[in-house]
Design an enzyme around this catalytic site. Structure first.
Site, PDB file in Angstrom:
ATOM      1  N   TYR A   1      -2.932  -0.303  10.365  1.00  0.00           N
ATOM      2  CA  TYR A   1      -2.666  -0.436   8.934  1.00  0.00           C
ATOM      3  C   TYR A   1      -1.349   0.246   8.579  1.00  0.00           C
ATOM      4  CZ  TYR A   1      -3.922  -0.856   3.964  1.00  0.00           C
ATOM      5  OH  TYR A   1      -3.967  -1.180   2.629  1.00  0.00           O
TER       6      TYR A   1
ATOM      7  N   SER B   1       0.875  -1.169   0.000  1.00  0.00           N
ATOM      8  CA  SER B   1       0.000   0.000   0.000  1.00  0.00           C
ATOM      9  C   SER B   1       0.905   1.209   0.000  1.00  0.00           C
ATOM     10  CB  SER B   1      -0.896   0.043   1.247  1.00  0.00           C
ATOM     11  OG  SER B   1      -1.554   1.304   1.361  1.00  0.00           O
TER      12      SER B   1
END
Length: 270
Positions: free
Chosen positions: A156, A143
Site C-alpha cells: 500500500y 491516501s
C-alpha cells in the site's frame, strides 16, 4: 473548476469514498455521472441513490475492472457517447494488502494494477479529448500513505507513493494545457477498508477517522480551488512538512510509531 453542469466518472463508486463522491457531485449540480465499480450491483444501487438525490442529473452505472485498460476505455467511450464529453475523471478505486515482505509477486502485481495502473489507464483513455478541448480534471484518490507511509502494508505504501508520482507528472506535463489534477490524501476514513466487512478490524487510524461524506465535501472544495493536494485531515500537511525538513528525524518518529501500534494492535494496524 465549477462542477455544476459538468460530467463526471467515478470509479470505485459502489461504496465508501466513491459513493460519497457520486452523491456529492450529483447534489452539486453535475449534468452527468457515470458510476463505475467491479461490484455491478453496488454501482447500480449508488446510481439509483444519486438519481433520487438529483433527479435532473443523467446517471448510469457500469461494471468496470479498473486494472483492465480496455474496460476503462470502454467506460470513457460510453460516458462520452451519453454525455458528449467527460469533464472530470475521479480515479477512486483502490485496494489494500496488509502484508510486508511476505506478499507474493502476484499480490504485488494486483495491487500495482489497481492502485497505480488504473490512474494511468484513466489518463490514456480520457486525456485526448480533454487536451482537444483544452480543459479537463483528474481527481485521484490516493491516501496520506502516498505522502507519508503506511505502517503494516508495504504494498500500500509503495503503490500510493507511485500514484502521487504519476499525478505530479500529469500536472507538470499537461497543467499549462488546461488539465487540472487533484490528489485526495486522507488518513483513516470510516469505510470497510478501515473497519472490515463486519466492523471487526481494530487499528490506530480509527482514532481521528472521518466519514466518507467529509472526504467528498473536502474534495468538492479542493476541486473548486483547483488544489493539487486535498487533505481531509489537515494535520497531514504538517507531518509532510516535518518529513521534508528532517527526513532522518521523521523516520525515527515513524519507527517509534510502528513499535507502538504493533505492540497494541499486532499485525492488524491499519
Amino acid at each position: 473548476m465549477e462542477v455544476r453542469n459538468k460530467t463526471v466518472i467515478v470509479t470505485g463508486g459502489g461504496t465508501g469514498i466513491g459513493r460519497a463522491l457520486v452523491l456529492a457531485f450529483a447534489r452539486a449540480g453535475a449534468r452527468g455521472i457515470a458510476v463505475a465499480d467491479i461490484d455491478e450491483a453496488g454501482a447500480s444501487q449508488v446510481a439509483a441513490e444519486a438519481v433520487a438525490a438529483a433527479p435532473g442529473c443523467q446517471i448510469f452505472s457500469q461494471r468496470v475492472d479498473v486494472a483492465n485498460a480496455e474496460a476503462v476505455q470502454k467506460l470513457v467511450d460510453t460516458a462520452t457517447q451519453r454525455f458528449g464529453q467527460v469533464d472530470v475523471f475521479c480515479s477512486n478505486a483502490g485496494i489494500i494488502l496488509r502484508k510486508g515482505l511476505d506478499a507474493t509477486a502476484d499480490e504485488w502485481q494486483r495491487i500495482w494494477e489497481i492502485n497505480v495502473m488504473a490512474h494511468i489507464h484513466a489518463a490514456k483513455a480520457v486525456l485526448p479529448q480533454m487536451l482537444e478541448r483544452g480543459d479537463g480534471y483528474f481527481v485521484n484518490t490516493v491516501s496520506a500513505a502516498g505522502l507519508l507511509s503506511q505502517i503494516g502494508s508495504a504494498p500500500y505504501a509503495v503503490t500510493k507513493h507511485a500514484a502521487i508520482g504519476f499525478a505530479e507528472w500529469l500536472s507538470i506535463t499537461y497543467g499549462d494545457r488546461g488539465i487540472k489534477v487533484s490528489c485526495i490524501c486522507p488518513q483513516g476514513v470510516q469505510t470497510k477498508m478501515l473497519f472490515g466487512e463486519g466492523g471487526e478490524r481494530k487499528g490506530f487510524l480509527q482514532a481521528g477517522s472521518v466519514t466518507a461524506e467529509h472526504v467528498a465535501e473536502k474534495t468538492l472544495e479542493g476541486v473548486a480551488n483547483e488544489s493539487f493536494l486535498i487533505l481531509p485531515h489537515p494535520e497531514v500537511l504538517e507531518y509532510y512538512r516535518r518529513k521534508g525538513q528532517d527526513y532522518d528525524r521523521w523516520l525515527r518518529g515513524m519507527r517509534r510509531l510502528h513499535d507502538q501500534v504493533t505492540k497494541e494492535f499486532g499485525n492488524i494496524v491499519v
